[in-house]
Write a protein that holds these residues in place. Sequence first.
Motif, PDB file in Angstrom:
ATOM      1  N   GLN A 171      38.184  60.716  19.239  1.00  0.00           N
ATOM      2  CA  GLN A 171      39.327  59.968  18.732  1.00  0.00           C
ATOM      3  C   GLN A 171      40.631  60.686  19.053  1.00  0.00           C
ATOM      4  N   LEU A 172      40.631  61.990  18.866  1.00  0.00           N
ATOM      5  CA  LEU A 172      41.833  62.791  19.129  1.00  0.00           C
ATOM      6  C   LEU A 172      42.280  62.671  20.578  1.00  0.00           C
ATOM      7  N   MET A 173      41.305  62.702  21.489  1.00  0.00           N
ATOM      8  CA  MET A 173      41.611  62.674  22.915  1.00  0.00           C
ATOM      9  C   MET A 173      41.509  61.279  23.517  1.00  0.00           C
ATOM     10  N   GLN A 174      41.215  60.291  22.650  1.00  0.00           N
ATOM     11  CA  GLN A 174      41.136  58.892  23.082  1.00  0.00           C
ATOM     12  C   GLN A 174      40.159  58.730  24.240  1.00  0.00           C
ATOM     13  N   ARG A 175      38.971  59.280  24.039  1.00  0.00           N
ATOM     14  CA  ARG A 175      37.910  59.269  25.052  1.00  0.00           C
ATOM     15  C   ARG A 175      36.660  58.580  24.513  1.00  0.00           C
ATOM     16  N   ASP A 176      35.747  58.288  25.410  1.00  0.00           N
ATOM     17  CA  ASP A 176      34.434  57.786  25.037  1.00  0.00           C
ATOM     18  C   ASP A 176      33.728  58.804  24.149  1.00  0.00           C
ATOM     19  N   LYS A 177      32.999  58.327  23.150  1.00  0.00           N
ATOM     20  CA  LYS A 177      32.386  59.227  22.173  1.00  0.00           C
ATOM     21  C   LYS A 177      31.337  60.148  22.781  1.00  0.00           C
ATOM     22  N   SER A 178      30.812  59.815  23.956  1.00  0.00           N
ATOM     23  CA  SER A 178      29.806  60.673  24.580  1.00  0.00           C
ATOM     24  C   SER A 178      30.430  61.877  25.274  1.00  0.00           C
ATOM     25  N   ARG A 179      31.711  61.843  25.555  1.00  0.00           N
ATOM     26  CA  ARG A 179      32.331  62.894  26.352  1.00  0.00           C
ATOM     27  C   ARG A 179      32.270  64.284  25.715  1.00  0.00           C
ATOM     28  N   PRO A 180      32.522  64.426  24.379  1.00  0.00           N
ATOM     29  CA  PRO A 180      32.429  65.771  23.813  1.00  0.00           C
ATOM     30  C   PRO A 180      31.065  66.410  23.990  1.00  0.00           C
ATOM     31  N   GLU A 181      30.009  65.584  24.029  1.00  0.00           N
ATOM     32  CA  GLU A 181      28.666  66.124  24.207  1.00  0.00           C
ATOM     33  C   GLU A 181      28.426  66.553  25.652  1.00  0.00           C
ATOM     34  N   ASP A 182      29.102  65.906  26.606  1.00  0.00           N
ATOM     35  CA  ASP A 182      28.876  66.193  28.013  1.00  0.00           C
ATOM     36  C   ASP A 182      29.423  67.567  28.418  1.00  0.00           C
ATOM     37  N   ASP A 183      30.629  67.885  28.034  1.00  0.00           N
ATOM     38  CA  ASP A 183      31.250  69.149  28.428  1.00  0.00           C
ATOM     39  C   ASP A 183      32.212  69.592  27.332  1.00  0.00           C
ATOM     40  N   PRO A 184      31.675  70.094  26.207  1.00  0.00           N
ATOM     41  CA  PRO A 184      32.543  70.415  25.072  1.00  0.00           C
ATOM     42  C   PRO A 184      33.559  71.509  25.381  1.00  0.00           C
ATOM     43  N   GLU A 185      33.184  72.478  26.194  1.00  0.00           N
ATOM     44  CA  GLU A 185      34.113  73.559  26.507  1.00  0.00           C
ATOM     45  C   GLU A 185      35.335  73.018  27.242  1.00  0.00           C
ATOM     46  N   ALA A 186      35.101  72.194  28.260  1.00  0.00           N
ATOM     47  CA  ALA A 186      36.217  71.654  29.037  1.00  0.00           C
ATOM     48  C   ALA A 186      37.109  70.760  28.188  1.00  0.00           C
ATOM     49  N   LEU A 187      36.495  69.968  27.307  1.00  0.00           N
ATOM     50  CA  LEU A 187      37.290  69.061  26.492  1.00  0.00           C
ATOM     51  C   LEU A 187      38.109  69.827  25.457  1.00  0.00           C
ATOM     52  N   ALA A 188      37.550  70.885  24.894  1.00  0.00           N
ATOM     53  CA  ALA A 188      38.315  71.718  23.953  1.00  0.00           C
ATOM     54  C   ALA A 188      39.521  72.328  24.652  1.00  0.00           C
ATOM     55  N   CYS A 189      39.332  72.797  25.885  1.00  0.00           N
ATOM     56  CA  CYS A 189      40.452  73.359  26.660  1.00  0.00           C
ATOM     57  C   CYS A 189      41.510  72.309  26.943  1.00  0.00           C
ATOM     58  N   GLU A 190      41.072  71.119  27.297  1.00  0.00           N
ATOM     59  CA  GLU A 190      42.016  70.040  27.595  1.00  0.00           C
ATOM     60  C   GLU A 190      42.835  69.689  26.361  1.00  0.00           C
ATOM     61  N   ALA A 191      42.167  69.638  25.211  1.00  0.00           N
ATOM     62  CA  ALA A 191      42.877  69.323  23.968  1.00  0.00           C
ATOM     63  C   ALA A 191      43.866  70.427  23.613  1.00  0.00           C
ATOM     64  N   ALA A 192      43.466  71.672  23.787  1.00  0.00           N
ATOM     65  CA  ALA A 192      44.361  72.791  23.482  1.00  0.00           C
ATOM     66  C   ALA A 192      45.624  72.720  24.339  1.00  0.00           C
ATOM     67  N   GLU A 193      45.461  72.402  25.616  1.00  0.00           N
ATOM     68  CA  GLU A 193      46.619  72.293  26.500  1.00  0.00           C
ATOM     69  C   GLU A 193      47.493  71.101  26.130  1.00  0.00           C
TER      70      GLU A 193
END
Length: 292
Positions: A171-193
Amino acid sequence: MTPLDSSWLAARPLPQPDGDIDKNSRGRVLVAGGSETVPAALRLTGEAAFRAGAGKVQLATVERAALALGLTMPEAATFPLPANDAGELGAAAGSVLAGYLDRCDTLVLGPGMGAEAAATAILSAVIGEPRKGLSLVIDAAALGACADMPNAVRAHEGRVVLTPHPGEMAQLMQRDKSRPEDDPEALACEAAERFGATVLLKGAQTWIACPNQPVLRFAGGGPGLATGGSGDVLAGIIGGLLSRGTPPRTAAAWGVWLHGEAGRRCAEQIGQLGFLGRELLPHIPRLMASQR
């Protein structure tokens, strides 16, 4: 990626108070959230902030629950906030809450707030005018309101910690709900930036990302922590550590480790499943002391 373990923590000790100190200089935390459906969530968050070393804790919640909440936690001040027809915090709560910010060093916003809370209006009022000495933990329903406010969050110059689980991250990143499970490290970095904030993505493994810093990974904790109230405790620990002057990335890392290790101890003493969020709380001071 860097493992979050006791060696990492030992190299980044928590600030310690000197002998001549009062409760205000120990750190002041304001926790805002709750609802008529979940009236006691803030008790967990507030006690966690105390257990993490804060000197003063204040709780702000829907007016019908404020008195009862205050009676359950005599150590804390309690402020009533306007509610909407759903028994959640209403839009008018934002300006009232903003008026309390000069009384705290850290605001923890979101524990116990549901989907029908006026989260966008409240968050806008709270973060619209950054205060240099104020740090924030944004949790639960308040996270979704951040999605359209990246610039407002960035204006706080890194003093914000975001604490999503995978669904909240989507919800925070306005992405498909499966995305955090696919690559959580990359998504956390993207959100931090995107938000210029410290982001911890909670799960069986927790990822802590901060702009221009290595990602931290914590693999401990166990399945017993996936229970109601556990996230409220984590938010409070981080808020308490921030109020003591701990930098946001370090506060998030210490918070995740303390929360996870408290879960491990509960699992050993009670059972892998079935311990309660409030049973994590007494372990926090002992765990902090063990790392000095």
